[in-house]
Design a protein around this motif. Structure first.
Motif, PDB file in Angstrom:
ATOM      1  N   ALA A 130       8.402   9.721 -12.298  1.00 47.38           N
ATOM      2  CA  ALA A 130       9.627   9.957 -11.531  1.00 47.38           C
ATOM      3  C   ALA A 130       9.984   8.728 -10.693  1.00 47.38           C
ATOM      4  O   ALA A 130      11.152   8.322 -10.613  1.00 47.38           O
ATOM      5  CB  ALA A 130       9.441  11.181 -10.618  1.00 47.38           C
ATOM      6  N   TYR A 131       9.002   8.117 -10.087  1.00 48.30           N
ATOM      7  CA  TYR A 131       9.214   6.930  -9.249  1.00 48.30           C
ATOM      8  C   TYR A 131       9.769   5.786 -10.093  1.00 48.30           C
ATOM      9  O   TYR A 131      10.756   5.137  -9.725  1.00 48.30           O
ATOM     10  CB  TYR A 131       7.895   6.526  -8.602  1.00 48.30           C
ATOM     11  CG  TYR A 131       7.975   5.337  -7.666  1.00 48.30           C
ATOM     12  CD1 TYR A 131       8.162   5.525  -6.298  1.00 48.30           C
ATOM     13  CD2 TYR A 131       7.832   4.035  -8.136  1.00 48.30           C
ATOM     14  CE1 TYR A 131       8.214   4.448  -5.434  1.00 48.30           C
ATOM     15  CE2 TYR A 131       7.892   2.946  -7.272  1.00 48.30           C
ATOM     16  CZ  TYR A 131       8.077   3.151  -5.920  1.00 48.30           C
ATOM     17  OH  TYR A 131       8.137   2.080  -5.068  1.00 48.30           O
ATOM     18  N   ASP A 132       9.164   5.548 -11.248  1.00 46.26           N
ATOM     19  CA  ASP A 132       9.588   4.448 -12.111  1.00 46.26           C
ATOM     20  C   ASP A 132      11.002   4.690 -12.641  1.00 46.26           C
ATOM     21  O   ASP A 132      11.802   3.758 -12.745  1.00 46.26           O
ATOM     22  CB  ASP A 132       8.602   4.263 -13.268  1.00 46.26           C
ATOM     23  CG  ASP A 132       7.226   3.797 -12.760  1.00 46.26           C
ATOM     24  OD1 ASP A 132       7.135   3.356 -11.600  1.00 46.26           O
ATOM     25  OD2 ASP A 132       6.256   3.889 -13.538  1.00 46.26           O
ATOM     26  N   ALA A 133      11.309   5.949 -12.969  1.00 54.35           N
ATOM     27  CA  ALA A 133      12.649   6.279 -13.476  1.00 54.35           C
ATOM     28  C   ALA A 133      13.694   6.013 -12.396  1.00 54.35           C
ATOM     29  O   ALA A 133      14.769   5.481 -12.663  1.00 54.35           O
ATOM     30  CB  ALA A 133      12.697   7.742 -13.917  1.00 54.35           C
ATOM     31  N   LYS A 134      13.390   6.355 -11.157  1.00 50.33           N
ATOM     32  CA  LYS A 134      14.306   6.161 -10.037  1.00 50.33           C
ATOM     33  C   LYS A 134      14.534   4.670  -9.785  1.00 50.33           C
ATOM     34  O   LYS A 134      15.648   4.235  -9.499  1.00 50.33           O
ATOM     35  CB  LYS A 134      13.707   6.827  -8.784  1.00 50.33           C
ATOM     36  CG  LYS A 134      14.746   7.362  -7.817  1.00 50.33           C
ATOM     37  CD  LYS A 134      14.094   8.158  -6.693  1.00 50.33           C
ATOM     38  CE  LYS A 134      13.895   7.311  -5.457  1.00 50.33           C
ATOM     39  NZ  LYS A 134      13.210   8.040  -4.357  1.00 50.33           N
ATOM     40  N   LYS A 135      13.479   3.891  -9.867  1.00 50.48           N
ATOM     41  CA  LYS A 135      13.594   2.446  -9.638  1.00 50.48           C
ATOM     42  C   LYS A 135      14.452   1.783 -10.706  1.00 50.48           C
ATOM     43  O   LYS A 135      15.161   0.817 -10.438  1.00 50.48           O
ATOM     44  CB  LYS A 135      12.202   1.783  -9.642  1.00 50.48           C
ATOM     45  CG  LYS A 135      11.367   2.075  -8.435  1.00 50.48           C
ATOM     46  CD  LYS A 135      11.736   1.212  -7.246  1.00 50.48           C
ATOM     47  CE  LYS A 135      11.431   1.964  -5.947  1.00 50.48           C
ATOM     48  NZ  LYS A 135      11.774   1.261  -4.729  1.00 50.48           N
ATOM     49  N   GLN A 136      14.350   2.316 -11.926  1.00 49.02           N
ATOM     50  CA  GLN A 136      15.124   1.723 -13.019  1.00 49.02           C
ATOM     51  C   GLN A 136      16.572   2.185 -12.994  1.00 49.02           C
ATOM     52  O   GLN A 136      17.455   1.499 -13.476  1.00 49.02           O
ATOM     53  CB  GLN A 136      14.507   2.101 -14.372  1.00 49.02           C
ATOM     54  CG  GLN A 136      13.327   1.225 -14.744  1.00 49.02           C
ATOM     55  CD  GLN A 136      12.514   1.841 -15.870  1.00 49.02           C
ATOM     56  OE1 GLN A 136      12.986   2.731 -16.568  1.00 49.02           O
ATOM     57  NE2 GLN A 136      11.277   1.379 -16.024  1.00 49.02           N
ATOM     58  N   THR A 145       0.836  -1.203   0.000  1.00 46.82           N
ATOM     59  CA  THR A 145       0.000   0.000   0.000  1.00 46.82           C
ATOM     60  C   THR A 145       0.873   1.256   0.000  1.00 46.82           C
ATOM     61  O   THR A 145       0.650   2.191  -0.773  1.00 46.82           O
ATOM     62  CB  THR A 145      -0.920  -0.010   1.240  1.00 46.82           C
ATOM     63  OG1 THR A 145      -1.743  -1.173   1.182  1.00 46.82           O
ATOM     64  CG2 THR A 145      -1.797   1.222   1.298  1.00 46.82           C
ATOM     65  N   LEU A 146       1.900   1.266   0.866  1.00 45.59           N
ATOM     66  CA  LEU A 146       2.760   2.442   0.964  1.00 45.59           C
ATOM     67  C   LEU A 146       3.541   2.672  -0.323  1.00 45.59           C
ATOM     68  O   LEU A 146       3.736   3.802  -0.761  1.00 45.59           O
ATOM     69  CB  LEU A 146       3.717   2.296   2.150  1.00 45.59           C
ATOM     70  CG  LEU A 146       3.059   2.438   3.525  1.00 45.59           C
ATOM     71  CD1 LEU A 146       4.029   2.046   4.626  1.00 45.59           C
ATOM     72  CD2 LEU A 146       2.537   3.865   3.741  1.00 45.59           C
ATOM     73  N   GLN A 147       3.963   1.583  -0.950  1.00 47.26           N
ATOM     74  CA  GLN A 147       4.706   1.691  -2.202  1.00 47.26           C
ATOM     75  C   GLN A 147       3.829   2.312  -3.291  1.00 47.26           C
ATOM     76  O   GLN A 147       4.267   3.191  -4.032  1.00 47.26           O
ATOM     77  CB  GLN A 147       5.118   0.288  -2.640  1.00 47.26           C
ATOM     78  CG  GLN A 147       6.511   0.211  -3.212  1.00 47.26           C
ATOM     79  CD  GLN A 147       6.981  -1.230  -3.267  1.00 47.26           C
ATOM     80  OE1 GLN A 147       6.260  -2.112  -3.743  1.00 47.26           O
ATOM     81  NE2 GLN A 147       8.177  -1.480  -2.784  1.00 47.26           N
ATOM     82  N   THR A 148       2.597   1.837  -3.380  1.00 41.80           N
ATOM     83  CA  THR A 148       1.658   2.372  -4.373  1.00 41.80           C
ATOM     84  C   THR A 148       1.399   3.854  -4.122  1.00 41.80           C
ATOM     85  O   THR A 148       1.404   4.665  -5.054  1.00 41.80           O
ATOM     86  CB  THR A 148       0.325   1.600  -4.301  1.00 41.80           C
ATOM     87  OG1 THR A 148       0.598   0.222  -4.502  1.00 41.80           O
ATOM     88  CG2 THR A 148      -0.645   2.082  -5.349  1.00 41.80           C
ATOM     89  N   LEU A 149       1.193   4.212  -2.862  1.00 43.77           N
ATOM     90  CA  LEU A 149       0.892   5.611  -2.539  1.00 43.77           C
ATOM     91  C   LEU A 149       2.117   6.501  -2.754  1.00 43.77           C
ATOM     92  O   LEU A 149       1.991   7.663  -3.136  1.00 43.77           O
ATOM     93  CB  LEU A 149       0.401   5.726  -1.092  1.00 43.77           C
ATOM     94  CG  LEU A 149      -0.946   5.046  -0.797  1.00 43.77           C
ATOM     95  CD1 LEU A 149      -1.268   5.107   0.694  1.00 43.77           C
ATOM     96  CD2 LEU A 149      -2.069   5.689  -1.613  1.00 43.77           C
ATOM     97  N   GLU A 150       3.300   5.929  -2.539  1.00 45.11           N
ATOM     98  CA  GLU A 150       4.532   6.688  -2.808  1.00 45.11           C
ATOM     99  C   GLU A 150       4.652   6.936  -4.316  1.00 45.11           C
ATOM    100  O   GLU A 150       4.933   8.043  -4.766  1.00 45.11           O
ATOM    101  CB  GLU A 150       5.756   5.919  -2.290  1.00 45.11           C
ATOM    102  CG  GLU A 150       7.031   6.751  -2.323  1.00 45.11           C
ATOM    103  CD  GLU A 150       8.286   5.913  -2.090  1.00 45.11           C
ATOM    104  OE1 GLU A 150       8.160   4.731  -1.669  1.00 45.11           O
ATOM    105  OE2 GLU A 150       9.390   6.430  -2.370  1.00 45.11           O
ATOM    106  N   ARG A 151       4.380   5.895  -5.077  1.00 43.03           N
ATOM    107  CA  ARG A 151       4.478   6.016  -6.540  1.00 43.03           C
ATOM    108  C   ARG A 151       3.477   7.037  -7.082  1.00 43.03           C
ATOM    109  O   ARG A 151       3.768   7.762  -8.035  1.00 43.03           O
ATOM    110  CB  ARG A 151       4.236   4.638  -7.177  1.00 43.03           C
ATOM    111  CG  ARG A 151       4.352   4.639  -8.680  1.00 43.03           C
ATOM    112  CD  ARG A 151       4.354   3.241  -9.262  1.00 43.03           C
ATOM    113  NE  ARG A 151       4.469   3.331 -10.707  1.00 43.03           N
ATOM    114  CZ  ARG A 151       3.423   3.354 -11.542  1.00 43.03           C
ATOM    115  NH1 ARG A 151       2.206   3.259 -11.071  1.00 43.03           N
ATOM    116  NH2 ARG A 151       3.616   3.485 -12.845  1.00 43.03           N
TER     117      ARG A 151
END
Lengths: 133, 133
Positions: free
Chosen positions: B126-132, A69-75
């Motif tokens: 931004a989140y996806d770019a950081k994860k990659q 849940t926290l990961q989704t909300l962070e994203r």
């Protein structure tokens, strides 16, 4: 060197409609809808929490569900995850500006439900009695 | 003959806390949380609907899920199901007073999400770019 900042152009395609199956706004709704998303956002509206404290606050959530849940909300840009450089590192979760706006709306919804709970319970009892009768 | 109307006595037990695992208010929250409950309530806020028209409005919902959702919302006293004595009988769904209040809060939430969708999409990118990275 200048960084290129992605710009979002206003266009017809950005007219959000949560009723449309493919709309991104529906995905965003799904991310916060569901009890764990709602409860996590409203809990974080009380202040920043570390993971385990938040898990105690949101009574009944599993470690895995809360992490997800926290990961989704962070994203989605609603929760920020701050790692402090202590030993061991201290990780705190808090709401972003958008997260606070969403949490305010959810708090209003929860206050309404908590306040009107006798009405809900009476309706349930009447419905069940009718089904049995 | 007078009918006995069940009274709900105010008591400590009726202090609702949605964060508590066993609280009825959490069950009520679960019933409206989830995208189908939310979308059905907000659609019915536009006016009464027959089942198939509502199903077209809430794009992507299955017949079974919509039927289940409406039954739950009817039991919670948020939706009323009116059967008109025509041939064939015409069944319409509409909001109760409580349903309208809940739908208003949900409409506010959806307006916010639709309006802030560019922020959500930028955060996701931004989140996806950081994860990659």
């Amino acid at each position: 060197m200048t960084e290129r900042i992605p710009e979002i152009e206003p266009s017809d395609e950005l007219i959000a409609d949560v009723f449309a199956r493919g709309c991104d706004s529906r995905n965003a709704l799904e991310d916060i809808a569901g009890k764990w998303g709602i409860l996590a956002l409203v809990a974080l509206d009380e202040g920043a929490y570390r993971f385990n404290a938040l898990r105690r606050r949101v009574d009944g959530v599993s470690e895995k569900m809360l992490a997800q849940t926290l990961q989704t909300l962070e994203r989605d840009g609603m929760v920020s995850r701050d790692v402090q450089a202590t030993i061991p590192p201290r990780v705190e979760y808090s709401l972003t500006a958008l997260g606070k706006q969403v949490a305010d709306r959810l708090r209003g919804l929860i206050d309404l439900l908590e306040g009107r709970l006798p009405t809900v319970l009476a309706a349930q009892a009447a419905y069940d009695a009718k089904k049995q009768g």
